[in-house]
Design a protein around this motif. Structure first.
Motif, PDB file in Angstrom:
ATOM      1  N   ASN A 240      -8.939   4.566  -0.505  1.00 31.61           N
ATOM      2  CA  ASN A 240      -8.290   6.100  -0.406  1.00 31.61           C
ATOM      3  C   ASN A 240      -8.318   6.646  -1.789  1.00 31.61           C
ATOM      4  O   ASN A 240      -7.691   7.924  -2.026  1.00 31.61           O
ATOM      5  N   GLY A 241      -9.205   6.356  -2.637  1.00 36.83           N
ATOM      6  CA  GLY A 241      -9.606   7.258  -3.852  1.00 36.83           C
ATOM      7  C   GLY A 241      -8.494   7.005  -5.027  1.00 36.83           C
ATOM      8  O   GLY A 241      -8.419   7.846  -6.019  1.00 36.83           O
ATOM      9  N   MET A 242      -7.912   6.032  -4.980  1.00 34.40           N
ATOM     10  CA  MET A 242      -6.542   5.691  -6.046  1.00 34.40           C
ATOM     11  C   MET A 242      -7.362   4.894  -6.848  1.00 34.40           C
ATOM     12  O   MET A 242      -8.078   4.011  -6.739  1.00 34.40           O
TER      13      MET A 242
ATOM     14  N   PRO B 200      -4.583  -7.999  -8.636  1.00 29.86           N
ATOM     15  CA  PRO B 200      -3.154  -8.284  -9.208  1.00 29.86           C
ATOM     16  C   PRO B 200      -3.300  -9.242 -10.510  1.00 29.86           C
ATOM     17  O   PRO B 200      -4.164  -9.924 -10.699  1.00 29.86           O
ATOM     18  N   TYR B 201      -2.304  -8.849 -11.381  1.00 32.95           N
ATOM     19  CA  TYR B 201      -2.352  -9.198 -12.816  1.00 32.95           C
ATOM     20  C   TYR B 201      -1.172 -10.382 -12.940  1.00 32.95           C
ATOM     21  O   TYR B 201      -0.036  -9.936 -12.221  1.00 32.95           O
ATOM     22  N   PRO B 202      -1.335 -11.638 -13.472  1.00 27.47           N
ATOM     23  CA  PRO B 202      -0.039 -12.406 -13.736  1.00 27.47           C
ATOM     24  C   PRO B 202       1.092 -11.584 -14.651  1.00 27.47           C
ATOM     25  O   PRO B 202       0.549 -11.103 -15.713  1.00 27.47           O
TER      26      PRO B 202
ATOM     27  N   ILE C 179      -4.460  -3.395  -2.315  1.00 24.28           N
ATOM     28  CA  ILE C 179      -5.254  -2.907  -3.699  1.00 24.28           C
ATOM     29  C   ILE C 179      -6.796  -2.204  -3.013  1.00 24.28           C
ATOM     30  O   ILE C 179      -7.073  -1.142  -3.312  1.00 24.28           O
ATOM     31  N   ASP C 180      -7.248  -3.200  -2.379  1.00 25.45           N
ATOM     32  CA  ASP C 180      -8.491  -2.540  -1.700  1.00 25.45           C
ATOM     33  C   ASP C 180      -8.572  -1.480  -1.053  1.00 25.45           C
ATOM     34  O   ASP C 180      -9.283  -0.342  -0.964  1.00 25.45           O
TER      35      ASP C 180
ATOM     36  N   LEU D 196       1.050  -1.083  -0.073  1.00 21.85           N
ATOM     37  CA  LEU D 196       0.047  -0.039   0.008  1.00 21.85           C
ATOM     38  C   LEU D 196       0.802   1.246   0.014  1.00 21.85           C
ATOM     39  O   LEU D 196       0.692   2.168  -0.721  1.00 21.85           O
ATOM     40  N   ASN D 197       1.959   1.240   0.739  1.00 23.32           N
ATOM     41  CA  ASN D 197       2.764   2.447   0.736  1.00 23.32           C
ATOM     42  C   ASN D 197       3.630   2.618  -0.605  1.00 23.32           C
ATOM     43  O   ASN D 197       3.615   3.649  -1.151  1.00 23.32           O
TER      44      ASN D 197
END
Length: 349
Positions: free
Chosen positions: A244-246, A251-253, A238-239, A190-191
């Motif tokens: 946080n509005g991003m 996640p993608y392979p 990701i959630d 997340l950071n």
């Protein structure tokens, strides 16, 4: 327009010479042999006049000279300035890693960082170092990125590889592959997403960035069949980023993501480990790629290649990546200053 804290518009680019037995000086000379570059920046190289002279003799350029000075107060516009910060004799052994070359790399970096932190130069462009021979009691870092973060006391930062086609960040940086899974955490990812998002806005001028996050395991874990990191660590990050509005997806392979050129749909890509991001990046952008350290209050760029020991002294090293690193640093400086002016204007300053 003011472009630096000194209140003038002369952009000073601090350049470290890297490993003296590699191609650092060659790509520096070839870049600034095009005098047109001197119209919009003042290069300041931190190095050795004797080493520079040695390498200059091996490069087929005409009408090129270094302006040798003792400190930053003596710099001259329209010249390639070189601060002679290493007085002792240095043995040059082209194509070879030596302790003396490592020491010279660190001295150059140390002098440049001092001037950068004092606002005497505007951004830092680093020529390649050897991550092994530079190690000492004063330098115990995996590379430039970690050293710079420590110097400016930055806790959240991100190694980003940048070219016109793609921008790739690496969540775990210079970490051995067998340690990656244990280093990853939801907070860490997340950071890194936050740092990338803010950098894309502030440094690249993208108002609403779209970020793709790669999985760790084959097929992004196949719903837990091939690994649980995607469900337990990466997806929660990701959630939280979405909360946080991003604009973050994944996640993608990684194999299909790059194989289908899905990276073209995003402004930034966060890989979980070094080679997952750098192998496709260098395949796509090797000649033009730039290493940029996001999340720092200072600006640092570097060519996306190593010391080039195998071609050192042969006058065949291409300066393209180094030149791209110079241009990117100038663009980021411009973007940061424009954003600062907008904020000041909004506050009525």
């Amino acid at each position: 327009m003011k472009t630096n804290s000194r209140g003038d518009s002369q952009i000073r680019v601090g350049i470290t010479h890297g490993d003296i037995n590699g191609i650092g000086y060659e790509i520096i000379i070839k870049t600034f042999a095009d005098a047109r570059i001197l119209d919009f920046c003042i290069p300041v190289i931190y190095g050795s006049s004797k080493v520079a002279s040695y390498h200059k003799k091996m490069v087929a350029v005409e009408d090129f000279n270094f302006h040798i000075i003792k400190n930053i107060s003596e710099i001259a516009p329209k010249k390639v300035n070189l601060i002679n910060c290493i007085d002792k004799e240095l043995k040059i052994d082209l194509g070879t890693s030596t302790p003396q070359a490592g020491e010279a790399s660190y001295l150059s970096l140390q002098y440049a960082m001092k001037d950068l932190k004092e606002g005497k130069i505007d951004f830092l462009l680093t020529a390649p170092i050897n991550k092994d021979n530079i190690q000492s009691k004063d330098f115990k870092f995996p590379g430039h990125t970690e050293y710079l973060a420590k110097e400016v006391d930055a806790k959240d930062y991100l190694m980003m590889l940048v070219c016109d086609k793609v921008r790739v960040g690496v969540a775990t940086g210079h970490v051995p592959l067998h340690e990656v899974s244990s280093v990853l955490s939801t907070d860490l990812i997340l950071n890194k997403i936050k740092v990338m998002n803010e950098s894309l806005i502030n440094d690249f001028g993208i108002l609403k960035p779209k970020i793709a996050v790669l999985g760790l395991n084959p097929h992004a874990g196949d719903n837990g069949l091939l690994g649980k990191e995607e469900k337990e660590i990466i997806r929660p990050a990701i959630d939280k980023a979405l909360e946080n509005g991003m604009s973050v997806f994944g996640p993608y392979p990684s194999d299909g993501f790059f194989g289908k050129a899905d990276y073209m749909k995003f402004d930034g890509v966060l890989a979980m480990y070094h080679d997952q991001g750098l192998i496709p990046f260098k395949t796509l952008c090797f000649d033009q790629g730039v290493n940029f350290t996001a999340g720092l209050p200072i600006i640092r760029t570097s060519p996306d290649h190593g010391t080039g020991y195998d071609i050192a002294g042969k006058d065949i090293a291409a300066p393209d990546s180094f030149r791209s690193a110079l241009y990117l640093g100038l663009d980021i400086l411009k973007n940061r200053n424009s954003l600062k002016e907008l904020k000041e204007s909004a506050m009525g300053k």
